[in-house]
Design a protein around this motif. Structure first.
Motif, PDB file in Angstrom:
ATOM      1  N   ILE A 236       0.860  -1.184   0.000  1.00 45.61           N
ATOM      2  CA  ILE A 236       0.000   0.000   0.000  1.00 45.61           C
ATOM      3  C   ILE A 236       0.893   1.230   0.000  1.00 45.61           C
ATOM      4  N   TYR A 237       0.746   2.053  -1.049  1.00 46.47           N
ATOM      5  CA  TYR A 237       1.597   3.240  -1.166  1.00 46.47           C
ATOM      6  C   TYR A 237       0.734   4.484  -1.327  1.00 46.47           C
ATOM      7  N   ARG A 238       1.095   5.544  -0.624  1.00 45.30           N
ATOM      8  CA  ARG A 238       0.243   6.738  -0.540  1.00 45.30           C
ATOM      9  C   ARG A 238       0.236   7.590  -1.798  1.00 45.30           C
ATOM     10  N   ARG A 239       1.174   7.339  -2.729  1.00 47.97           N
ATOM     11  CA  ARG A 239       1.201   8.116  -3.973  1.00 47.97           C
ATOM     12  C   ARG A 239       0.984   7.187  -5.171  1.00 47.97           C
ATOM     13  N   GLU A 240       1.393   7.647  -6.348  1.00 42.49           N
ATOM     14  CA  GLU A 240       1.237   6.840  -7.557  1.00 42.49           C
ATOM     15  C   GLU A 240       2.456   5.941  -7.766  1.00 42.49           C
ATOM     16  N   LYS A 241       2.303   4.967  -8.626  1.00 43.11           N
ATOM     17  CA  LYS A 241       3.373   4.003  -8.894  1.00 43.11           C
ATOM     18  C   LYS A 241       4.644   4.699  -9.363  1.00 43.11           C
ATOM     19  N   GLU A 242       4.499   5.703 -10.216  1.00 43.45           N
ATOM     20  CA  GLU A 242       5.654   6.399 -10.776  1.00 43.45           C
ATOM     21  C   GLU A 242       6.443   7.161  -9.706  1.00 43.45           C
ATOM     22  N   GLN A 243       5.830   7.402  -8.576  1.00 46.05           N
ATOM     23  CA  GLN A 243       6.482   8.151  -7.502  1.00 46.05           C
ATOM     24  C   GLN A 243       7.114   7.253  -6.440  1.00 46.05           C
ATOM     25  N   MET A 244       7.006   5.959  -6.629  1.00 45.53           N
ATOM     26  CA  MET A 244       7.593   5.041  -5.649  1.00 45.53           C
ATOM     27  C   MET A 244       9.111   5.191  -5.621  1.00 45.53           C
ATOM     28  N   PRO A 245       9.717   5.263  -4.437  1.00 46.11           N
ATOM     29  CA  PRO A 245      11.173   5.372  -4.361  1.00 46.11           C
ATOM     30  C   PRO A 245      11.907   4.085  -4.695  1.00 46.11           C
ATOM     31  N   ALA A 246      11.209   2.954  -4.683  1.00 43.98           N
ATOM     32  CA  ALA A 246      11.842   1.680  -5.043  1.00 43.98           C
ATOM     33  C   ALA A 246      12.272   1.698  -6.508  1.00 43.98           C
TER      34      ALA A 246
ATOM     35  N   THR B  32      12.682   0.565 -10.328  1.00 40.73           N
ATOM     36  CA  THR B  32      11.720   0.003 -11.285  1.00 40.73           C
ATOM     37  C   THR B  32      11.872  -1.500 -11.420  1.00 40.73           C
ATOM     38  N   LYS B  33      13.127  -1.968 -11.470  1.00 37.43           N
ATOM     39  CA  LYS B  33      13.353  -3.413 -11.651  1.00 37.43           C
ATOM     40  C   LYS B  33      12.843  -4.207 -10.449  1.00 37.43           C
ATOM     41  N   GLU B  34      12.906  -3.610  -9.248  1.00 29.29           N
ATOM     42  CA  GLU B  34      12.409  -4.309  -8.060  1.00 29.29           C
ATOM     43  C   GLU B  34      10.885  -4.337  -8.051  1.00 29.29           C
ATOM     44  N   ILE B  35      10.265  -3.246  -8.490  1.00 28.47           N
ATOM     45  CA  ILE B  35       8.796  -3.196  -8.578  1.00 28.47           C
ATOM     46  C   ILE B  35       8.311  -4.231  -9.591  1.00 28.47           C
ATOM     47  N   GLU B  36       8.977  -4.282 -10.740  1.00 31.39           N
ATOM     48  CA  GLU B  36       8.597  -5.243 -11.781  1.00 31.39           C
ATOM     49  C   GLU B  36       8.756  -6.678 -11.290  1.00 31.39           C
ATOM     50  N   ALA B  37       9.832  -6.942 -10.553  1.00 35.13           N
ATOM     51  CA  ALA B  37      10.048  -8.292 -10.019  1.00 35.13           C
ATOM     52  C   ALA B  37       8.931  -8.672  -9.060  1.00 35.13           C
ATOM     53  N   ALA B  38       8.520  -7.722  -8.226  1.00 35.37           N
ATOM     54  CA  ALA B  38       7.435  -7.980  -7.277  1.00 35.37           C
ATOM     55  C   ALA B  38       6.125  -8.261  -8.008  1.00 35.37           C
ATOM     56  N   GLU B  39       5.849  -7.479  -9.029  1.00 37.09           N
ATOM     57  CA  GLU B  39       4.631  -7.690  -9.823  1.00 37.09           C
ATOM     58  C   GLU B  39       4.639  -9.073 -10.463  1.00 37.09           C
ATOM     59  N   ASN B  40       5.781  -9.463 -10.980  1.00 36.53           N
ATOM     60  CA  ASN B  40       5.903 -10.777 -11.632  1.00 36.53           C
ATOM     61  C   ASN B  40       5.716 -11.920 -10.642  1.00 36.53           C
ATOM     62  N   GLU B  41       5.970 -11.644  -9.372  1.00 35.87           N
ATOM     63  CA  GLU B  41       5.837 -12.683  -8.341  1.00 35.87           C
ATOM     64  C   GLU B  41       4.448 -12.681  -7.694  1.00 35.87           C
ATOM     65  N   GLY B  42       3.553 -11.834  -8.203  1.00 34.95           N
ATOM     66  CA  GLY B  42       2.177 -11.844  -7.722  1.00 34.95           C
ATOM     67  C   GLY B  42       1.889 -10.909  -6.574  1.00 34.95           C
ATOM     68  N   ILE B  43       2.804  -9.972  -6.295  1.00 28.98           N
ATOM     69  CA  ILE B  43       2.549  -8.980  -5.247  1.00 28.98           C
ATOM     70  C   ILE B  43       1.491  -7.995  -5.759  1.00 28.98           C
ATOM     71  N   ILE B  44       0.516  -7.671  -4.916  1.00 26.48           N
ATOM     72  CA  ILE B  44      -0.554  -6.734  -5.271  1.00 26.48           C
ATOM     73  C   ILE B  44      -0.141  -5.330  -4.840  1.00 26.48           C
ATOM     74  N   PHE B  45      -0.479  -4.319  -5.654  1.00 29.14           N
ATOM     75  CA  PHE B  45      -0.153  -2.933  -5.327  1.00 29.14           C
ATOM     76  C   PHE B  45      -1.434  -2.106  -5.231  1.00 29.14           C
ATOM     77  N   LEU B  46      -1.509  -1.296  -4.201  1.00 30.01           N
ATOM     78  CA  LEU B  46      -2.611  -0.331  -4.044  1.00 30.01           C
ATOM     79  C   LEU B  46      -1.997   1.073  -3.953  1.00 30.01           C
ATOM     80  N   PHE B  47      -2.445   1.961  -4.847  1.00 27.73           N
ATOM     81  CA  PHE B  47      -1.917   3.316  -4.877  1.00 27.73           C
ATOM     82  C   PHE B  47      -2.990   4.322  -4.489  1.00 27.73           C
ATOM     83  N   LYS B  48      -2.623   5.562  -4.459  1.00 34.46           N
ATOM     84  CA  LYS B  48      -3.528   6.659  -4.073  1.00 34.46           C
ATOM     85  C   LYS B  48      -4.826   6.621  -4.863  1.00 34.46           C
TER      86      LYS B  48
END
Length: 286
Positions: A258-268, A270-286
């Motif tokens: 759960i992140y308080r802003r948009e995906k593009e504003q995440m400090p993580a 990009t490659k780590e975010i993509e890896a998480a998505e590929n592993e089935g992690i769910i993301f909730l943004f503002k």
């Protein structure tokens, strides 16, 4: 290689690694020697540094196309140094004022290891005092194996220790070692005890049972049983991603970041975010 402004080194790299020279050098050993002038952790930094926001993010080639893949090149050089046994060389010129000086380094994480290495390269006598039974700090106890293999960490650390550094483990500041005692025995003391306490959000409920700090979970590895449970991760940095991917591997049914802003504003990264998505992690943004 012919870049005149070198923003990757000057503006992008906190260590000012000589990236153009590193890339230009066809000899892996010489490339490692160039890197060793500014960093002693290339196999590690090549894997976990935020290259997209630093050196690669500053690369001129990235304006119109793909930036030079500096992180992958650094990783390759670091891995080659491990495979081929390249040593970190000591400096030949020694300031006579530093001769026989002794320095205590409290904390064997990346800061302590780097400090100790560059002091030892200049022929000072260095002792590292570490609270755990092995060195590495966040490298050994905070970053998951799937991002930073432990054998790479330990082999990189061995290169540093081979400079002639003494190591004392299971030494906890304020319990079995004390600043005053170190000041009496050493000419200087460097404190590098890390910043491994999670930031509090300041909201109701964060001290309830079942709420954990990410840093503490990763470092202490004192995880609850996640099997078939739904887990929420609050935050958008690399620690949040590391926690989510670790917990998913430990059998959680659903893991949601759960992140308080948009995906593009995440400090993580990009490659780590993509890896998480590929592993089935769910993301909730503002």
């Amino acid at each position: 290689m012919n870049c005149k402004t070198k923003p990757c080194s000057i503006n992008g790299c906190p260590l000012n690694n000589d990236i153009p020279m590193m890339i230009h050098e066809n000899d892996m050993k010489k490339a490692f020697e160039i890197l060793s002038n500014t960093t002693v952790l290339p196999a590690i930094c090549g894997r976990i540094c935020p290259h997209e926001k630093q050196c690669q993010g500053a690369c001129i080639r990235g304006i119109k196309g793909m930036p030079v893949q500096i992180g992958k090149i650094e990783k390759m050089i670091g891995d080659s140094s491990i495979k081929n046994g390249y040593c970190i060389e000591k400096n030949k010129l020694l300031d006579e004022k530093l001769k026989n000086k002794k320095v205590a380094v409290v904390g064997g994480g990346p800061a302590g290891l780097t400090c100790a290495a560059f002091l030892a390269k200049n022929n000072l006598k260095v002792t590292i005092f570490e609270k755990h039974n092995c060195l590495g700090g966040i490298l050994s106890y905070g970053i998951p194996e799937f991002r930073l293999p432990s054998d790479i960490t330990q082999k990189t650390i061995k290169k540093i220790i081979d400079l002639g550094i003494e190591v004392q483990t299971n030494k906890i500041l304020g319990k079995n070692i004390f600043i005053k005692e170190l000041q009496e025995k050493f000419d200087a003391v460097f404190i590098s005890i890390g910043a491994n306490v999670s930031t509090k959000m300041g909201i109701d409920g964060e001290n309830l049972q079942g709420v954990f700090g990410g840093n503490e979970l990763l470092e202490n590895r004192n995880h609850p049983d996640y099997r078939n449970k739904k887990v929420a991760i609050i935050g958008g940095g690399n620690v949040a991603i590391d926690c989510a991917r670790t917990i998913k591997r430990m059998g959680a049914k659903d893991v949601t970041i759960i992140y308080r802003r948009e995906k593009e504003q995440m400090p993580a990264e990009t490659k780590e975010i993509e890896a998480a998505e590929n592993e089935g992690i769910i993301f909730l943004f503002k």
